[in-house]
Design a protein around this motif. Structure first.
Motif, PDB file in Angstrom:
ATOM      1  N   ASN A 190       0.800  -1.233   0.000  1.00  0.00           N
ATOM      2  CA  ASN A 190       0.000   0.000   0.000  1.00  0.00           C
ATOM      3  C   ASN A 190       0.829   1.279   0.000  1.00  0.00           C
ATOM      4  O   ASN A 190       0.289   2.370   0.140  1.00  0.00           O
ATOM      5  CB  ASN A 190      -0.966   0.012   1.188  1.00  0.00           C
ATOM      6  CG  ASN A 190      -0.245   0.065   2.526  1.00  0.00           C
ATOM      7  OD1 ASN A 190       0.977   0.031   2.585  1.00  0.00           O
ATOM      8  ND2 ASN A 190      -1.015   0.142   3.601  1.00  0.00           N
ATOM      9  N   PRO A 209      -2.261  -2.474  -5.941  1.00  0.00           N
ATOM     10  CA  PRO A 209      -3.657  -2.083  -5.670  1.00  0.00           C
ATOM     11  C   PRO A 209      -3.903  -1.519  -4.284  1.00  0.00           C
ATOM     12  O   PRO A 209      -4.826  -0.731  -4.078  1.00  0.00           O
ATOM     13  CB  PRO A 209      -4.417  -3.401  -5.880  1.00  0.00           C
ATOM     14  CG  PRO A 209      -3.584  -4.172  -6.838  1.00  0.00           C
ATOM     15  CD  PRO A 209      -2.169  -3.840  -6.481  1.00  0.00           C
ATOM     16  N   SER A 212      -4.757   2.361  -2.647  1.00  0.00           N
ATOM     17  CA  SER A 212      -6.064   3.008  -2.468  1.00  0.00           C
ATOM     18  C   SER A 212      -6.554   2.951  -1.028  1.00  0.00           C
ATOM     19  O   SER A 212      -7.503   3.647  -0.661  1.00  0.00           O
ATOM     20  CB  SER A 212      -7.103   2.347  -3.374  1.00  0.00           C
ATOM     21  OG  SER A 212      -7.259   0.969  -3.044  1.00  0.00           O
ATOM     22  N   SER A 213      -5.922   2.127  -0.188  1.00  0.00           N
ATOM     23  CA  SER A 213      -6.364   2.002   1.206  1.00  0.00           C
ATOM     24  C   SER A 213      -5.919   3.175   2.070  1.00  0.00           C
ATOM     25  O   SER A 213      -6.348   3.306   3.217  1.00  0.00           O
ATOM     26  CB  SER A 213      -5.824   0.696   1.809  1.00  0.00           C
ATOM     27  OG  SER A 213      -4.397   0.712   1.877  1.00  0.00           O
ATOM     28  N   SER A 241      -1.880   0.469 -11.411  1.00  0.00           N
ATOM     29  CA  SER A 241      -2.809  -0.345 -10.604  1.00  0.00           C
ATOM     30  C   SER A 241      -2.877   0.091  -9.153  1.00  0.00           C
ATOM     31  O   SER A 241      -2.861  -0.727  -8.233  1.00  0.00           O
ATOM     32  CB  SER A 241      -2.409  -1.825 -10.692  1.00  0.00           C
ATOM     33  OG  SER A 241      -2.453  -2.268 -12.014  1.00  0.00           O
ATOM     34  N   GLY A 243      -5.407   2.197  -7.815  1.00  0.00           N
ATOM     35  CA  GLY A 243      -6.740   2.477  -7.315  1.00  0.00           C
ATOM     36  C   GLY A 243      -6.898   3.882  -6.761  1.00  0.00           C
ATOM     37  O   GLY A 243      -7.743   4.144  -5.910  1.00  0.00           O
ATOM     38  N   THR A 245      -7.904   7.770  -6.285  1.00  0.00           N
ATOM     39  CA  THR A 245      -9.198   8.412  -6.483  1.00  0.00           C
ATOM     40  C   THR A 245      -9.068   9.934  -6.460  1.00  0.00           C
ATOM     41  O   THR A 245      -8.017  10.488  -6.137  1.00  0.00           O
ATOM     42  CB  THR A 245     -10.168   7.998  -5.362  1.00  0.00           C
ATOM     43  OG1 THR A 245      -9.642   8.467  -4.103  1.00  0.00           O
ATOM     44  CG2 THR A 245     -10.323   6.477  -5.303  1.00  0.00           C
ATOM     45  N   GLY A 270      -6.623   0.737 -12.893  1.00  0.00           N
ATOM     46  CA  GLY A 270      -6.840   0.591 -11.467  1.00  0.00           C
ATOM     47  C   GLY A 270      -7.055   1.918 -10.768  1.00  0.00           C
ATOM     48  O   GLY A 270      -7.443   1.958  -9.599  1.00  0.00           O
ATOM     49  N   ASN A 271      -6.807   3.018 -11.463  1.00  0.00           N
ATOM     50  CA  ASN A 271      -7.027   4.330 -10.872  1.00  0.00           C
ATOM     51  C   ASN A 271      -8.448   4.810 -11.179  1.00  0.00           C
ATOM     52  O   ASN A 271      -8.936   4.654 -12.291  1.00  0.00           O
ATOM     53  CB  ASN A 271      -5.998   5.319 -11.422  1.00  0.00           C
ATOM     54  CG  ASN A 271      -4.590   4.872 -11.093  1.00  0.00           C
ATOM     55  OD1 ASN A 271      -4.160   4.937  -9.965  1.00  0.00           O
ATOM     56  ND2 ASN A 271      -3.884   4.373 -12.098  1.00  0.00           N
ATOM     57  N   ALA A 272      -9.091   5.373 -10.168  1.00  0.00           N
ATOM     58  CA  ALA A 272     -10.514   5.684 -10.286  1.00  0.00           C
ATOM     59  C   ALA A 272     -10.783   7.184 -10.361  1.00  0.00           C
ATOM     60  O   ALA A 272     -11.813   7.653  -9.883  1.00  0.00           O
ATOM     61  CB  ALA A 272     -11.258   5.068  -9.103  1.00  0.00           C
ATOM     62  N   SER A 294      -8.792   4.109 -17.595  1.00  0.00           N
ATOM     63  CA  SER A 294      -9.707   4.944 -16.813  1.00  0.00           C
ATOM     64  C   SER A 294     -11.151   4.617 -17.200  1.00  0.00           C
ATOM     65  O   SER A 294     -11.560   4.832 -18.335  1.00  0.00           O
ATOM     66  CB  SER A 294      -9.414   6.422 -17.074  1.00  0.00           C
ATOM     67  OG  SER A 294      -8.081   6.729 -16.737  1.00  0.00           O
TER      68      SER A 294
END
Length: 436
Positions: A190, A209, A212-213, A241, A243, A245, A270-272, A294
């Motif tokens: 992370n 991934p 994103s946490s 990858s 995630g 945001t 994986g990016n939002a 995306s």
């Protein structure tokens, strides 16, 4: 003790004697282990690529008493390589490193050791389901003084990789570093390992991934890129990858002042983000921006400050970008933009292809004159637009032909469909439109 090379090597406060070969474990009746035999296990071999500075050899101990030494070879015009691939489609590679069939014919766990002359290695690459049951991954950085490129890509089973020995002194020529590999059990799942930012790498792939946490972007350690020596060397940065945001954004210290060499930024699958992150507008020296994978885009965002630097804008596999409509008016001030790519953005569907061509047609016709040079001196003339898809079935509405009323150099006529707009872009404005 393995002693393919009789050397004493200090690394991370320890002394290593001999080759310390790479150890792979996998399940199968042959080597390379096939993905189908290893898909549910934390070790498999799909692709390994070694490149040396001079012609050299590599030794594989298959664990059944068979030890074979191979010569490096030239592949795809690249000399002094050795490639291990589980993909039997590449018969030319199999000819250089034949599949090793175990005499017992059983699909059981095997241990394979790979040794080579580490002082001559300049490129090391592993990807896609190649894992190690022996953790940590025993790559001894100090034993590879000539290393220029190191890739551990998409290797979701790697939990531990010793990075303390990776320094500007141990690998002074390392220019490419790819660390997009860590499993959820890894300490680096992370956040980025800050120690790697001490090396003078020009190309960095980073991400997992778990990024994103984090509740803030600084929890990812990405802001440290602008605080460590790498900041003065980094030319290409690829975020993979993660995630990420809109809430996390990008580090606020990512500016062209703090990252003076940065020219390419890729924000990958994986990016939002719902638009290009606002901080990109502070990277005013970027020449290429890639938004890849995306799927949540609802707006373009503001990158108006890149008007005198951006050359290439890529929307790779961004499946909602077609719905954003025409480019914002600030794009009318861009002076260097030469290429826009929509590769694999859904244009195998006719409605999506129509929407993308409409967007490009609007951008060009509202900015470019009907006559002029196509060599980049006149904005929006001689552009390159990539509408290709992996299936090769871009769905163009209508025939690519001159519309009614078209006159070269004086009138675009009245285009009735997508095909006729492509014709105008190509013939009136000198654009290259790739639609396969």
């Amino acid at each position: 003790m393995d002693t393919y090379n009789s050397k004493i090597i200090p690394d991370r406060g320890k002394i290593f004697i001999g080759a310390q070969p790479l150890v792979l474990k996998g399940v199968g009746s042959k080597f390379p282990f096939t993905t189908s035999n290893n898909s549910s296990l934390p070790y498999a071999v799909n692709a390994m690529n070694f490149r040396f500075s001079v012609p050299d050899t590599i030794t594989i101990d298959y664990g059944d008493g068979t030890v074979t030494t191979f010569n490096t070879f030239t592949y795809a015009s690249v000399a002094n390589v050795f490639i291990i691939s589980a993909n039997l489609y590449y018969t030319d590679l199999q000819a250089q490193h034949p599949v090793h069939n175990y005499a017992d014919g059983l699909s059981i766990e095997r241990t394979v050791k790979i040794s080579y002359n580490r002082s001559n290695l300049i490129r090391y690459y592993q990807s896609a389901n190649i894992g190690f049951s022996v953790q940590p991954f025993n790559f001894i950085w100090a034993a590879h003084p000539a290393l220029q490129e190191f890739y551990l890509s998409a290797m979701s089973f790697v939990t531990t990789l010793n990075l303390d020995g990776l320094t500007a002194n141990s690998c002074p020529f390392l220019k490419v570093l790819d660390l997009t590999c860590f499993a959820s059990a890894s300490e680096w799942y992370n956040h980025a390992p800050v120690s790697v930012f001490n090396i003078p790498a020009e190309n960095l792939w980073i991400g997992s991934p778990g990024y994103s946490s984090n509740t803030t972007i600084n929890g990812t350690n990405l802001h440290e890129i602008a605080n460590y020596p790498i900041k003065n060397y980094l030319v290409n940065l690829r975020l993979t990858s993660m995630g990420l945001t809109d809430t996390l954004g990008l580090p606020s210290n990512w500016t062209s002042t703090n990252l003076p060499a940065l020219r390419l930024l890729q924000i990958s699958a994986g990016n939002a983000y719902t638009s290009i992150p606002a901080q990109v507008n502070s990277l005013t020296l970027l020449t290429q921006l890639i938004m890849s994978g995306s799927t949540a885009l609802t707006a373009y965002g503001n990158i108006s400050a890149l008007k005198d630097s951006l050359v290439t804008l890529d929307w790779q596999s961004s499946t909602t970008v077609y719905s954003l409509g025409n480019y914002p008016s600030y794009f009318d001030t861009f002076t260097k933009l030469r290429s826009i790519s929509y590769a694999n953005c859904g244009q195998s569907t006719q409605s999506v292809c129509t929407a993308i061509v409409d967007i490009l047609y609007n951008l060009v016709t509202r900015n470019a004159p009907l006559t002029g040079a196509n060599n980049g001196t006149v904005p929006y003339r001689g552009m390159t637009f990539n509408l290709t898809v992996s299936t090769g079935t871009t769905a163009v509405n209508g025939t690519i032909q001159a519309p009614t009323g078209f006159v070269l150099g004086s009138s675009n006529g009245s285009p009735a469909n997508t095909g006729e707009k492509i014709y105008i872009l190509r013939n009136q404005y000198g654009a290259t439109v790739l639609i396969t």
